[in-house]
Motif scaffolding. Structure first.
Motif, PDB file in Angstrom:
ATOM      1  N   PHE A 131       0.849  -1.180   0.000  1.00 23.39           N
ATOM      2  CA  PHE A 131       0.000   0.000   0.000  1.00 23.39           C
ATOM      3  C   PHE A 131       0.892   1.238   0.000  1.00 23.39           C
ATOM      4  O   PHE A 131       1.856   1.309   0.766  1.00 23.39           O
ATOM      5  N   GLN A 132       0.578   2.173  -0.880  1.00 27.20           N
ATOM      6  CA  GLN A 132       1.462   3.312  -1.094  1.00 27.20           C
ATOM      7  C   GLN A 132       1.733   4.066   0.205  1.00 27.20           C
ATOM      8  O   GLN A 132       0.834   4.332   0.992  1.00 27.20           O
ATOM      9  N   GLY A 133       3.020   4.398   0.397  1.00 28.00           N
ATOM     10  CA  GLY A 133       3.425   5.144   1.573  1.00 28.00           C
ATOM     11  C   GLY A 133       3.570   4.312   2.821  1.00 28.00           C
ATOM     12  O   GLY A 133       3.803   4.849   3.916  1.00 28.00           O
ATOM     13  N   THR A 134       3.433   2.982   2.705  1.00 28.22           N
ATOM     14  CA  THR A 134       3.532   2.091   3.862  1.00 28.22           C
ATOM     15  C   THR A 134       4.416   0.895   3.513  1.00 28.22           C
ATOM     16  O   THR A 134       4.846   0.723   2.376  1.00 28.22           O
ATOM     17  N   LEU A 135       4.671   0.072   4.522  1.00 28.64           N
ATOM     18  CA  LEU A 135       5.354  -1.202   4.311  1.00 28.64           C
ATOM     19  C   LEU A 135       4.372  -2.360   4.465  1.00 28.64           C
ATOM     20  O   LEU A 135       4.774  -3.514   4.649  1.00 28.64           O
ATOM     21  N   THR A 136       3.081  -2.050   4.367  1.00 31.32           N
ATOM     22  CA  THR A 136       2.032  -3.061   4.525  1.00 31.32           C
ATOM     23  C   THR A 136       1.755  -3.752   3.190  1.00 31.32           C
ATOM     24  O   THR A 136       1.408  -3.083   2.205  1.00 31.32           O
ATOM     25  N   PRO A 137       1.912  -5.071   3.124  1.00 29.96           N
ATOM     26  CA  PRO A 137       1.679  -5.777   1.861  1.00 29.96           C
ATOM     27  C   PRO A 137       0.219  -5.738   1.430  1.00 29.96           C
ATOM     28  O   PRO A 137      -0.692  -5.831   2.259  1.00 29.96           O
ATOM     29  N   VAL A 138      -0.004  -5.613   0.135  1.00 33.96           N
ATOM     30  CA  VAL A 138      -1.338  -5.757  -0.436  1.00 33.96           C
ATOM     31  C   VAL A 138      -1.649  -7.260  -0.481  1.00 33.96           C
ATOM     32  O   VAL A 138      -0.832  -8.045  -0.965  1.00 33.96           O
ATOM     33  N   PRO A 139      -2.786  -7.693   0.030  1.00 32.01           N
ATOM     34  CA  PRO A 139      -3.120  -9.133  -0.026  1.00 32.01           C
ATOM     35  C   PRO A 139      -3.059  -9.649  -1.467  1.00 32.01           C
ATOM     36  O   PRO A 139      -3.396  -8.937  -2.415  1.00 32.01           O
ATOM     37  N   TYR A 140      -2.627 -10.885  -1.613  1.00 29.07           N
ATOM     38  CA  TYR A 140      -2.437 -11.456  -2.950  1.00 29.07           C
ATOM     39  C   TYR A 140      -3.698 -11.374  -3.803  1.00 29.07           C
ATOM     40  O   TYR A 140      -3.632 -11.092  -5.001  1.00 29.07           O
ATOM     41  N   ASP A 141      -4.855 -11.598  -3.198  1.00 26.31           N
ATOM     42  CA  ASP A 141      -6.078 -11.626  -3.999  1.00 26.31           C
ATOM     43  C   ASP A 141      -6.552 -10.234  -4.414  1.00 26.31           C
ATOM     44  O   ASP A 141      -7.545 -10.100  -5.128  1.00 26.31           O
ATOM     45  N   GLN A 142      -5.843  -9.196  -3.979  1.00 23.04           N
ATOM     46  CA  GLN A 142      -6.179  -7.831  -4.389  1.00 23.04           C
ATOM     47  C   GLN A 142      -5.193  -7.258  -5.410  1.00 23.04           C
ATOM     48  O   GLN A 142      -5.456  -6.213  -6.008  1.00 23.04           O
ATOM     49  N   ARG A 143      -4.070  -7.928  -5.600  1.00 24.25           N
ATOM     50  CA  ARG A 143      -3.029  -7.365  -6.457  1.00 24.25           C
ATOM     51  C   ARG A 143      -3.421  -7.351  -7.925  1.00 24.25           C
ATOM     52  O   ARG A 143      -3.058  -6.427  -8.660  1.00 24.25           O
ATOM     53  N   ALA A 144      -4.156  -8.348  -8.364  1.00 23.85           N
ATOM     54  CA  ALA A 144      -4.566  -8.394  -9.775  1.00 23.85           C
ATOM     55  C   ALA A 144      -5.444  -7.203 -10.120  1.00 23.85           C
ATOM     56  O   ALA A 144      -5.347  -6.639 -11.218  1.00 23.85           O
ATOM     57  N   ARG A 145      -6.297  -6.818  -9.181  1.00 21.49           N
ATOM     58  CA  ARG A 145      -7.164  -5.664  -9.415  1.00 21.49           C
ATOM     59  C   ARG A 145      -6.338  -4.397  -9.603  1.00 21.49           C
ATOM     60  O   ARG A 145      -6.638  -3.562 -10.472  1.00 21.49           O
ATOM     61  N   ILE A 146      -5.299  -4.248  -8.808  1.00 21.78           N
ATOM     62  CA  ILE A 146      -4.430  -3.070  -8.931  1.00 21.78           C
ATOM     63  C   ILE A 146      -3.691  -3.099 -10.260  1.00 21.78           C
ATOM     64  O   ILE A 146      -3.628  -2.090 -10.976  1.00 21.78           O
ATOM     65  N   SER A 159      -4.421  -7.186 -19.156  1.00 24.95           N
ATOM     66  CA  SER A 159      -3.874  -8.527 -19.371  1.00 24.95           C
ATOM     67  C   SER A 159      -3.105  -9.047 -18.156  1.00 24.95           C
ATOM     68  O   SER A 159      -2.775 -10.234 -18.090  1.00 24.95           O
ATOM     69  N   LEU A 160      -2.825  -8.176 -17.203  1.00 29.92           N
ATOM     70  CA  LEU A 160      -2.060  -8.586 -16.036  1.00 29.92           C
ATOM     71  C   LEU A 160      -2.929  -9.225 -14.955  1.00 29.92           C
ATOM     72  O   LEU A 160      -2.412  -9.782 -13.993  1.00 29.92           O
ATOM     73  N   ASN A 161      -4.235  -9.135 -15.099  1.00 29.01           N
ATOM     74  CA  ASN A 161      -5.136  -9.833 -14.186  1.00 29.01           C
ATOM     75  C   ASN A 161      -5.305 -11.255 -14.704  1.00 29.01           C
ATOM     76  O   ASN A 161      -6.151 -11.529 -15.553  1.00 29.01           O
ATOM     77  N   GLN A 162      -4.486 -12.167 -14.185  1.00 31.51           N
ATOM     78  CA  GLN A 162      -4.436 -13.529 -14.710  1.00 31.51           C
ATOM     79  C   GLN A 162      -4.951 -14.563 -13.713  1.00 31.51           C
ATOM     80  O   GLN A 162      -4.730 -15.764 -13.886  1.00 31.51           O
ATOM     81  N   VAL A 163      -5.641 -14.111 -12.678  1.00 33.23           N
ATOM     82  CA  VAL A 163      -6.079 -15.004 -11.605  1.00 33.23           C
ATOM     83  C   VAL A 163      -6.898 -16.176 -12.139  1.00 33.23           C
ATOM     84  O   VAL A 163      -6.701 -17.332 -11.733  1.00 33.23           O
ATOM     85  N   TYR A 197      -0.729 -23.064  -9.674  1.00 28.94           N
ATOM     86  CA  TYR A 197       0.504 -22.681  -8.983  1.00 28.94           C
ATOM     87  C   TYR A 197       0.915 -21.240  -9.285  1.00 28.94           C
ATOM     88  O   TYR A 197       1.753 -20.666  -8.589  1.00 28.94           O
ATOM     89  N   ALA A 198       0.328 -20.658 -10.330  1.00 22.60           N
ATOM     90  CA  ALA A 198       0.656 -19.282 -10.708  1.00 22.60           C
ATOM     91  C   ALA A 198      -0.566 -18.376 -10.597  1.00 22.60           C
ATOM     92  O   ALA A 198      -0.620 -17.316 -11.220  1.00 22.60           O
ATOM     93  N   ARG A 199      -1.513 -18.774  -9.788  1.00 20.07           N
ATOM     94  CA  ARG A 199      -2.792 -18.060  -9.730  1.00 20.07           C
ATOM     95  C   ARG A 199      -2.615 -16.575  -9.415  1.00 20.07           C
ATOM     96  O   ARG A 199      -3.250 -15.720 -10.012  1.00 20.07           O
ATOM     97  N   TYR A 200      -1.763 -16.275  -8.461  1.00 18.13           N
ATOM     98  CA  TYR A 200      -1.579 -14.884  -8.052  1.00 18.13           C
ATOM     99  C   TYR A 200      -0.280 -14.294  -8.599  1.00 18.13           C
ATOM    100  O   TYR A 200       0.203 -13.277  -8.090  1.00 18.13           O
ATOM    101  N   LYS A 201       0.265 -14.924  -9.617  1.00 19.52           N
ATOM    102  CA  LYS A 201       1.476 -14.429 -10.273  1.00 19.52           C
ATOM    103  C   LYS A 201       1.141 -14.041 -11.704  1.00 19.52           C
ATOM    104  O   LYS A 201      -0.009 -14.030 -12.119  1.00 19.52           O
ATOM    105  N   GLN A 202       2.194 -13.735 -12.475  1.00 14.77           N
ATOM    106  CA  GLN A 202       1.991 -13.405 -13.880  1.00 14.77           C
ATOM    107  C   GLN A 202       2.886 -14.279 -14.754  1.00 14.77           C
ATOM    108  O   GLN A 202       4.057 -14.527 -14.418  1.00 14.77           O
ATOM    109  N   LEU A 203       2.321 -14.766 -15.831  1.00 11.54           N
ATOM    110  CA  LEU A 203       3.082 -15.448 -16.879  1.00 11.54           C
ATOM    111  C   LEU A 203       3.230 -14.460 -18.026  1.00 11.54           C
ATOM    112  O   LEU A 203       2.247 -14.039 -18.627  1.00 11.54           O
ATOM    113  N   LEU A 204       4.477 -14.084 -18.322  1.00  9.20           N
ATOM    114  CA  LEU A 204       4.733 -12.978 -19.244  1.00  9.20           C
ATOM    115  C   LEU A 204       5.658 -13.418 -20.375  1.00  9.20           C
ATOM    116  O   LEU A 204       6.658 -14.105 -20.129  1.00  9.20           O
ATOM    117  N   PRO A 205       5.350 -13.037 -21.610  1.00  9.25           N
ATOM    118  CA  PRO A 205       6.188 -13.432 -22.760  1.00  9.25           C
ATOM    119  C   PRO A 205       7.608 -12.855 -22.651  1.00  9.25           C
ATOM    120  O   PRO A 205       7.785 -11.661 -22.357  1.00  9.25           O
TER     121      PRO A 205
END
Length: 267
Positions: free
Chosen positions: A90-105, A112-116, A122-130
């Motif tokens: 979260f901007q201005g903090t050291l608090t992590p954004v929960p994994y299930d919210q990162r795709a929305r951001i 195309s980056l919302n790949q949930v 195994y890559a549900r909350y990650k990105q597969l990129l060319p």
């Protein structure tokens, strides 16, 4: 890609490539000669986004990783002379954004980056990129060596913290393949919250260093790091009060037990 988006991407790419620090630390990727993908090293896409390569399995023609930083005029990070936002905090903090919210951001920057829903489990909350979309990468060990040897790169704090860690762990970094990750891998070495080190050794070498770290923390409870509701066995505070975050990767990628695999969801 629409013309205005292409022009914007080209302009950003030129700004990066014209930055002096980028030229010192980043290694250009030559078309048709993609470098070895190493865990915890950063790769930079044509749109300027910074991707942390994760693990040792990467499908043919792709990188499996997580986008950490995206160019954003309203961002609170400066990387290679450009404003960025770290999308995992979260901007201005050291608090992590929960994994299930990162795709929305991420989808605010590129749908195309919302790949949930389409990625393997195994890559549900990650990105597969060319791989064809990447222009440069930041190798952990060479970046550290450049930071330590180039007088134009601020490194006084790094040198002091490394010297103290050598003393505390009774090791010699000259004899160990160790590099940087995190914000320091991007050259932000003037002032940092924690020192992220990557040990690139054999399984035996890495276990030996990890045991030294655990012993240090066990003998000195005040050095123990408590984050995210748990105590970390391979992180510690040094004598300077710097948080030392340690990561371990294989010197030989073929030693990784999950170098190639598949995963089936059974329930």
């Amino acid at each position: 890609m629409p013309n205005h988006e292409r022009e914007s991407t080209n302009s950003l790419k030129e700004s990066l490539q014209g930055n002096e620090l980028f030229q010192k630390l980043a290694v250009p990727i030559v078309p048709g000669k993609f470098p070895e993908i190493r865990d915890a090293e950063f790769f930079i896409r044509q749109d300027g986004s910074v991707v942390n390569a994760e693990g040792w399995y990467h499908p043919e023609g792709m990188i499996l990783g997580e986008i950490l930083y995206v160019p954003d005029p309203q961002g609170d990070r400066t990387i290679f002379g450009l404003q960025y936002k770290k999308v995992t905090l979260f901007q201005g903090t050291l608090t992590p954004v929960p994994y299930d919210q990162r795709a929305r951001i991420l989808s605010q920057y590129d749908d195309s980056l919302n790949q949930v829903d389409k990625n393997p489990y195994y890559a549900r909350y990650k990105q597969l990129l060319p791989r064809k979309d990447f222009i440069a990468y930041l190798p952990a060990r060479p970046v550290l060596l450049t930071a330590l040897s180039d007088s134009t790169v601020p490194s006084d704090q790094i040198k002091l913290d490394l010297a103290n860690s050598e003393q505390l762990l009774d090791i010699d970094f000259d004899d160990i393949d160790v590099g940087l990750t995190g914000s320091l891998l991007l050259g932000n070495s003037g002032d940092f919250h924690d020192l992220d080190l990557v040990f690139q050794g054999s399984l035996e070498d890495n276990i030996s260093i990890a045991k030294r770290i655990r012993a240090l923390v066990k003998q000195n409870p005040s050095r123990r790091v408590i984050e995210g509701g748990k105590g970390w066995g391979i992180r510690y505070y040094n004598d300077r009060g710097t948080l030392i975050c340690n990561f371990f990767t294989y010197k030989n990628p073929e030693d990784a037990p999950l170098r190639d695999f598949r995963m089936d969801v059974i329930q």
